[in-house]
Design a protein around this motif. Structure first.
Motif, short mmCIF file in Angstrom:
data_model
loop_
_atom_site.label_atom_id
_atom_site.label_comp_id
_atom_site.label_asym_id
_atom_site.label_seq_id
_atom_site.Cartn_x
_atom_site.Cartn_y
_atom_site.Cartn_z
N GLY A 257 0.80 -1.22 0.00
CA GLY A 257 0.00 0.00 0.00
C GLY A 257 0.84 1.27 0.00
N SER A 258 1.77 1.36 0.93
CA SER A 258 2.60 2.57 1.00
C SER A 258 3.51 2.68 -0.22
N GLY A 259 3.99 1.55 -0.73
CA GLY A 259 4.80 1.59 -1.94
C GLY A 259 4.01 2.09 -3.14
N PHE A 260 2.74 1.67 -3.23
CA PHE A 260 1.88 2.13 -4.33
C PHE A 260 1.60 3.62 -4.20
N GLU A 261 1.34 4.09 -2.99
CA GLU A 261 1.08 5.52 -2.79
C GLU A 261 2.31 6.35 -3.14
N GLY A 262 3.48 5.90 -2.70
CA GLY A 262 4.70 6.61 -3.05
C GLY A 262 4.95 6.62 -4.55
N GLY A 263 4.68 5.50 -5.20
CA GLY A 263 4.84 5.43 -6.65
C GLY A 263 3.90 6.35 -7.39
N ILE A 264 2.63 6.43 -6.92
CA ILE A 264 1.66 7.33 -7.55
C ILE A 264 2.11 8.78 -7.40
N ALA A 265 2.64 9.13 -6.23
CA ALA A 265 3.13 10.50 -6.03
C ALA A 265 4.26 10.82 -7.00
N VAL A 266 5.17 9.88 -7.21
CA VAL A 266 6.26 10.08 -8.17
C VAL A 266 5.71 10.28 -9.57
N VAL A 267 4.74 9.46 -9.96
CA VAL A 267 4.16 9.55 -11.30
C VAL A 267 3.50 10.90 -11.52
N VAL A 268 2.70 11.35 -10.55
CA VAL A 268 2.02 12.64 -10.68
C VAL A 268 3.03 13.76 -10.80
N LEU A 269 4.05 13.74 -9.96
CA LEU A 269 5.08 14.78 -10.00
C LEU A 269 5.81 14.75 -11.34
N ALA A 270 6.11 13.56 -11.84
CA ALA A 270 6.82 13.45 -13.11
C ALA A 270 5.98 13.99 -14.26
N VAL A 271 4.71 13.65 -14.29
CA VAL A 271 3.84 14.10 -15.39
C VAL A 271 3.70 15.61 -15.37
N VAL A 272 3.49 16.19 -14.20
CA VAL A 272 3.31 17.64 -14.10
C VAL A 272 4.59 18.36 -14.54
N LEU A 273 5.74 17.94 -14.03
CA LEU A 273 6.99 18.58 -14.40
C LEU A 273 7.31 18.38 -15.88
N ASP A 274 7.03 17.20 -16.40
CA ASP A 274 7.31 16.91 -17.80
C ASP A 274 6.49 17.81 -18.72
N ARG A 275 5.21 17.92 -18.47
CA ARG A 275 4.35 18.73 -19.35
C ARG A 275 4.66 20.21 -19.24
N LEU A 276 4.96 20.68 -18.03
CA LEU A 276 5.25 22.10 -17.86
C LEU A 276 6.54 22.50 -18.57
N THR A 277 7.61 21.73 -18.35
CA THR A 277 8.88 22.07 -18.98
C THR A 277 8.83 21.88 -20.48
N ASP A 278 8.02 20.95 -20.95
CA ASP A 278 7.89 20.73 -22.39
C ASP A 278 7.23 21.92 -23.08
N SER A 279 6.46 22.70 -22.33
CA SER A 279 5.72 23.82 -22.92
C SER A 279 6.44 25.15 -22.81
N ILE A 280 7.47 25.22 -21.96
CA ILE A 280 8.10 26.52 -21.73
C ILE A 280 8.81 27.02 -22.98
N GLY A 281 9.52 26.14 -23.69
CA GLY A 281 10.26 26.58 -24.87
C GLY A 281 9.39 27.19 -25.93
N GLY A 282 8.17 26.68 -26.09
CA GLY A 282 7.28 27.20 -27.11
C GLY A 282 6.71 28.57 -26.82
N ARG A 283 6.96 29.12 -25.62
CA ARG A 283 6.44 30.44 -25.27
C ARG A 283 7.28 31.57 -25.85
N PHE A 284 8.49 31.26 -26.34
CA PHE A 284 9.39 32.29 -26.84
C PHE A 284 9.20 32.46 -28.34
N PRO A 285 9.14 33.71 -28.84
CA PRO A 285 8.91 33.93 -30.27
C PRO A 285 9.95 33.26 -31.16
N ALA A 286 11.23 33.35 -30.78
CA ALA A 286 12.26 32.74 -31.62
C ALA A 286 12.10 31.23 -31.69
#
Length: 297
Positions: A257-286
């Motif tokens: 149970g605790s291992g699954f909860e910790g794993g889910i927290a890692v997944v959520v954090l990874a997805v959020v950081l991945d999508r946010l950083t993937d979008s930052i470069g496209g905000r610049f005109p160049a």
């Protein structure tokens, strides 16, 4: 009738690589001790305030901040998904550990990029340096992640510092490689146009090459953050804290149970950081102009 291969003892000389490595580490520890203490102090100074800020802030505030970033960078759908995912993590008993992991990832990623981007620029502008750096980067990317923890423990002991520094070294190679790749992919005609107008190499680098290479560089930033997150979790083995401790304890005690909860927290954090950083470069005109040029070609 079975045959076995003859041992090579006595045929090929034995190379004491392990002994040489141990001597080098012992020499560095005895000679560069004050430097390692200074590095540890810097890392602690960076991690602790950020960790205190994230763990001390109400969970709803952190969730709303990430949702606002998602709304700005990707739209309301991602903002809603980020809020739901982080809200799920906040409802589990490991919110403080998640924020501690986030603090370590942000600091390790920032330090890694401070080293990787200038090094990537250097090897992109110098082919001899690129040839020398390539096998080193290959070695860094193929070494097992656990190997990085051994010298980190030897130099810095147990705790957050060795985990963060091992993460810095582990996550650097894609930042270097993709910075070099992005600069080498810049259209040569644009560089020649800048040279024709009398721009110095430094101005061409800062005002032409780097802005146009930004989408590829941001891909490297994304990969650095993802590798940093995976390594910070592994660093729980050396007492780095955060979700790594949760997962290692669950593994040792076979607590599903605790291992699954910790794993889910890692997944959520990874997805959020991945999508946010993937979008930052496209905000610049160049960056948008470069991406449009690549699509047209």
């Amino acid at each position: 009738m079975s045959t076995t291969a003859a041992p090579l003892d006595g045929v090929l000389p034995r190379l004491p690589l392990g002994e040489w490595t141990e001597r080098a580490v012992e020499w560095a520890t005895s000679t560069l001790g004050p430097a390692f203490d200074g590095i540890a102090t810097v890392v602690d100074t960076l991690v602790e305030p950020l960790n205190n800020l994230l763990t001390g802030a109400p969970a709803v505030v952190v969730v709303l901040v990430f949702a606002a970033l998602g709304l700005w960078l990707r739209g309301w759908k991602f903002a809603l998904g980020a809020a739901v995912g982080l809200g799920l993590v906040a409802g589990m008993p490991y919110w403080a550990e998640t924020m501690s992991t986030l603090a370590q990832v942000l600091v390790a990623s920032a330090l890694s990029l401070l080293l990787a981007v200038p090094l990537g620029v250097f090897v992109a502008e110098n082919r001899r340096a690129s040839q020398l750096a390539r096998p080193v980067l290959d070695l860094m990317q193929t070494l097992p992640a656990f190997v990085y923890l051994i010298p980190a423990i030897f130099f810095f002991g147990i705790g957050t510092v060795p985990g963060v520094l091992a993460t810095v070294v582990f996550s650097m190679p894609p930042g270097v490689r993709l910075t070099e790749l992005g600069l080498r992919q810049v259209d040569r005609e644009l560089v020649q146009a800048g040279e024709a107008f009398g721009a110095s190499p430094w101005k061409i680098l800062l005002r032409t090459k780097l802005p146009l290479a930004l989408p590829t560089i941001m891909t490297g930033v994304n990969q650095v953050i993802m590798l940093a997150l995976s390594m910070v979790v592994i660093a729980g083995m050396v007492g780095a804290g955060g979700l790594g401790d949760v997962i290692m304890f669950a593994l040792a005690q076979v607590e599903v149970g605790s291992g699954f909860e910790g794993g889910i927290a890692v997944v959520v954090l990874a997805v959020v950081l991945d999508r946010l950083t993937d979008s930052i470069g496209g905000r610049f005109p160049a960056a948008r102009a470069q991406r449009a040029m690549q699509q047209q070609s």
